[in-house]
Design an enzyme around this catalytic site. Structure first.
Site, short mmCIF file in Angstrom:
data_model
loop_
_atom_site.label_atom_id
_atom_site.label_comp_id
_atom_site.label_asym_id
_atom_site.label_seq_id
_atom_site.Cartn_x
_atom_site.Cartn_y
_atom_site.Cartn_z
N ASP A 125 45.97 35.48 50.71
CA ASP A 125 46.19 35.59 49.27
C ASP A 125 46.97 34.40 48.73
O ASP A 125 46.82 34.02 47.58
CB ASP A 125 46.98 36.86 48.93
CG ASP A 125 46.25 38.13 49.32
OD1 ASP A 125 45.17 38.03 49.93
OD2 ASP A 125 46.75 39.22 49.01
N ASP A 215 44.97 33.82 42.80
CA ASP A 215 45.32 34.10 44.19
C ASP A 215 44.36 33.29 45.04
O ASP A 215 43.18 33.14 44.69
CB ASP A 215 45.11 35.59 44.51
CG ASP A 215 46.32 36.45 44.14
OD1 ASP A 215 47.21 35.96 43.42
OD2 ASP A 215 46.35 37.63 44.57
N HIS A 263 40.14 39.93 44.40
CA HIS A 263 39.81 39.05 45.53
C HIS A 263 38.30 39.03 45.87
O HIS A 263 37.65 40.05 45.82
CB HIS A 263 40.61 39.39 46.79
CG HIS A 263 42.08 39.19 46.56
ND1 HIS A 263 43.04 39.71 47.38
CD2 HIS A 263 42.76 38.49 45.59
CE1 HIS A 263 44.24 39.35 46.93
NE2 HIS A 263 44.09 38.62 45.84
N ASP A 265 36.98 38.33 48.79
CA ASP A 265 36.61 38.45 50.20
C ASP A 265 36.20 39.84 50.67
O ASP A 265 36.25 40.15 51.87
CB ASP A 265 37.67 37.81 51.12
CG ASP A 265 39.06 38.33 50.92
OD1 ASP A 265 39.26 39.17 50.03
OD2 ASP A 265 39.97 37.89 51.66
N ARG A 282 28.34 45.07 44.07
CA ARG A 282 29.04 44.15 43.16
C ARG A 282 28.19 42.91 42.97
O ARG A 282 28.06 42.10 43.87
CB ARG A 282 30.38 43.73 43.76
CG ARG A 282 31.33 44.86 43.92
CD ARG A 282 32.55 44.37 44.66
NE ARG A 282 33.47 45.45 44.92
CZ ARG A 282 34.48 45.38 45.76
NH1 ARG A 282 34.69 44.26 46.44
NH2 ARG A 282 35.29 46.38 45.92
N SER A 318 39.54 48.51 48.64
CA SER A 318 38.40 49.42 48.67
C SER A 318 37.87 49.56 50.10
O SER A 318 38.29 48.85 51.01
CB SER A 318 37.29 48.87 47.78
OG SER A 318 36.67 47.77 48.42
N CYS A 370 41.80 38.80 55.01
CA CYS A 370 43.06 38.79 54.24
C CYS A 370 44.25 38.45 55.15
O CYS A 370 45.18 37.76 54.73
CB CYS A 370 43.34 40.16 53.66
SG CYS A 370 42.01 40.88 52.72
O1 DAV Z 1 37.34 45.37 47.80
O2 DAV Z 1 39.33 46.01 47.64
C1 DAV Z 1 40.10 43.63 48.91
C2 DAV Z 1 40.37 42.23 49.34
C3 DAV Z 1 41.80 41.98 49.47
N1 DAV Z 1 42.06 40.60 49.82
C4 DAV Z 1 38.52 45.12 47.79
C5 DAV Z 1 38.97 43.71 47.99
#
Ligand code: DAV
Length: 392
Positions: A125, A215, A263, A265, A282, A318, A370
């Site tokens: 991040d 970020d 983010h 990724d 997405r 997520s 991450c």
């Molecule tokens: O889909 O919650 C999380 C990525 C955190 N660097 C998500 C993205």
């Protein structure tokens, strides 16, 4: 005179032999040789601030209550992080770890006070490595304003050891009231689903355009081309700042249609030249982006869903963290150990898959991508999109 000249020449070539490049990484897939892996120690459910409103009454953290993550959870997360570091080391990759601060302390700048910090599990991040440069991102949460300090001991060392390392820091943001839309959360909670989607289509989230914010984890690196996502933590001004900062690169803005995006990724993951993993829920890539990938011979492969149906308690990410993988080289990839469908897919594409247990780390800020930041990958700056098109 001749002797002196000869000695100087000797000194120069000796310098070249002894001082090797420590920092270099141009993309997400070249052979990884040196990486930072974060730590869970001291992570906080941070105190409320304009951009963050944690509300987990069932887990003992209703809105307004902050404090350290439960000890048991922290221990398990650290165990998985240490195990991951060991897996990488056993493959000959050098692993460095950050130095956690006391994240429970209150902090202040001339503009604001914040009752706690966050942690240092996700170095991705904060640190963006592009070539010989590591850039400390602005960040956009007050609780994460000082997070870069956890990485300073490492960056100071790289700076001493590598005469070509470019150590950069993006302008520290003020993060005053003007940086955030007032009453955003109150309004958000009162919106219907349909209205929320309208906000989303207009990328209308909490941060304003008062100052550049980003970020590092909103950037996906493909050599000459950098894809940057507008999100809850990255604004247009931040994307523009990156564009001016990397004049030798092409910066493409993407925005994914998820309600409160965070983010890139778990949305758009380059796996190797010509192959990119995309999130089927997405649509980060607009039509023009799709054409760009297609015209340059890239295959977009849709990620399968996670095997999990429920997130870990206190997790802000997520379930799409199943996409949040670490590529070790164009043939080898680390995937969360339970994510069989993802492993099978990558196996079909000819990857050696290394299963890494990592679910316990998720409440500390993410997955395998991450939790890492590139220091050194072999390889050089290449153009993987020689056929550019207008409008992206
Ligand atoms: O889909 O919650 C999380 C990525 C955190 N660097 C998500 C993205």
């Amino acid at each position: 005179m001749v002797v002196k000249h000869f000695c100087l020449q000797m000194e120069d070539s000796l310098k070249e032999i002894t001082s090797h490049a420590v920092v270099s990484s141009w993309n997400e897939w070249d052979p990884l040789k040196h990486v930072i892996v974060g730590r869970a120690s001291g992570t906080m459910i941070q105190a409320s601030e304009p951009a963050v409103q944690n509300d987990w009454p069932q887990q003992g953290f209703p809105l307004g209550i902050f404090g350290p993550m439960p000890e048991q959870m922290e221990a398990k997360a650290n165990e998985q992080l240490d195990n991951f570091a060991e897996i990488l080391e056993n493959r000959g990759i050098r692993v460095d770890r950050p130095v956690p601060l006391d994240f429970s302390q209150a902090i202040q700048t001339p503009d604001w006070n914040q009752d706690s910090m966050f942690g240092c599990m996700p170095p991705r991040d904060v640190l963006l490595t592009v070539g010989k440069e590591m850039l400390e991102a602005t960040m956009s949460f007050r609780s994460r304003w000082f997070e870069y300090l956890c990485y300073r001991p490492l960056l100071e060392q790289y700076y001493k050891d590598d005469p070509n390392f470019r150590w950069e820091s993006a302008p520290k943001p003020r993060l005053t009231e003007r940086t955030y839309k007032q009453d955003f959360w109150q309004e958000w909670h009162s919106l219907s689903e349909e209205e929320r989607w309208r906000h989303t289509e207009n990328s209308d989230w909490i941060i304003t355009e008062t100052e550049p914010l980003f970020d590092a984890a909103d950037v996906a690196r493909f050599g000459h081309d950098l894809f940057v996502q507008k999100s809850m933590v990255t604004n247009d001004s931040g994307i523009e700042w990156l564009r001016r900062h990397y004049p030798g690169h092409r910066v493409h803005k993407v925005s994914y249609t998820d309600q409160l995006p965070w983010h890139i990724d778990a949305t758009l993951i380059p796996l190797r030249p010509g192959l990119v993993l995309v999130n089927p829920e997405r649509t980060a890539l607009q039509k023009a982006h799709n054409v760009l990938f297609e015209k340059n011979g890239w295959e977009l492969v849709e990620a399968p869903k996670s095997v999990r149906t429920e997130k870990m308690p206190l997790c802000t990410c997520s379930l799409w963290l199943n996409m949040n993988c670490l590529v070790l080289d164009p043939k080898t990839i680390c995937i969360e150990a339970a994510e069989t469908p993802m492993m099978e897919l990558l196996d079909k594409y000819g990857f050696e898959v290394i299963p890494v247990p990592f679910f316990e780390v998720s409440p500390f800020g993410g997955g395998l991508h991450c939790a890492t930041a590139d220091v050194y990958r072999e390889g050089s700056l290449e153009d993987y999109f020689p056929n550019q098109i207008d409008g992206v």
